[in-house]
Write an enzyme that holds these catalytic residues in place. Sequence first.
Site: not given
Length: 277
Positions: A22, A48, A164, A166, A268
Site C-alpha cells: 500500500n 502496490e 494480491d 483481489n 494487508h
Amino acid sequence: MPEVSYAAKAPGALRIASVNVNGIRAAYRKGMPEWLAERDVDILALQEVRAPDAIIRELLGEEWHILHAEAEAKGRAGVALASREAPKATREHIGDDYFTTSGRWVEADFDLPNGETISVVSAYVHSGEVDTLKQVDKYRFLDVMVDRLPALAKGADHALIMGDLNVGHTPRDIKNWKANQKKAGFLPEERAYFDQFFGDEIGYTDVHRMLAGDVDGPYTWWSQRGKAFDTDTGWRIDYHMATPAWAAKATNAVVDRAPSWDTRWSDHAPLVIDYQL
C-alpha cells in the site's frame, strides 16, 4: 512497532513472502523495515509499490536482487520481486501488450539447490468495480492468467504465483460474504476463474488454504474503515498459487497480522510460507 517473535526457519527451507505494501514509502515509515529484518525471507513479492524504481532500490538496499515493474500511472500499482539470490531470467509483464505499463505482473526464474528450476510471479490483479471499465480490465487480466498459468507450469519444474489477487474464492475467504455477493472481489464470475485455477483444468494449488484447512480466513486484508481490523472482519485475497509438486513442499504458512490497528504498516498483512527443499 511492538516486538514480535517469529519462528526460526528450518534448515534447508526457502522462506517466501508476499504483501501488498500500500505504498512502499509509507510502509517503510510505519515499520516495514523492522518486520523484514526479523523475517529471514529469501524471496519477497510486493504489490502496490507505488514508487519510482530508484526509491524501492534505496529502501530495500543492495543486499536484494530487485525486479520491479513500475506503473505508467504515477502513484498507482507497481509490483516487485526481491530475492537474496539472483534470478537466471526475468520478464516484466504478463504477455498482453495492453498491460505492459500497468505495473501488475513480474516473473523471475530461479535455480534451486537440487538442480530444478522455479518460476516465481508477483501479481496485482485489479480491484475492479461492477459495471465499470475497471471491471472489464479485471476480467481481461484474469483471462490472460488463464493462458499464462499453464505456460508457466510447462516452462519450469515448478511455478509459484503470489500476490494480491483481489478475489475471495469461497465463503471461507470473506467474513461478510453474504453481503458481498454483488460486489467486486466476490462476484460469481470472478470466483469462477479461481475454480479454473485450482481445479482440474489448470491444476494449481491454493497453498495457504491447503495448510490452513477448512476454516474462516485466515484473512490478509481489512478495510481501513470502521472496526474491521479489530473485529477481524477481513478478506483472504492474498495468495500463494503453486504447481502441485511445489505446493507439496510447503510446511508452514503464517499471516503476519499486526498486534493492533495502530501498529499496521499496510492494510494487508504479509503471507509468509516456508517450503522445504
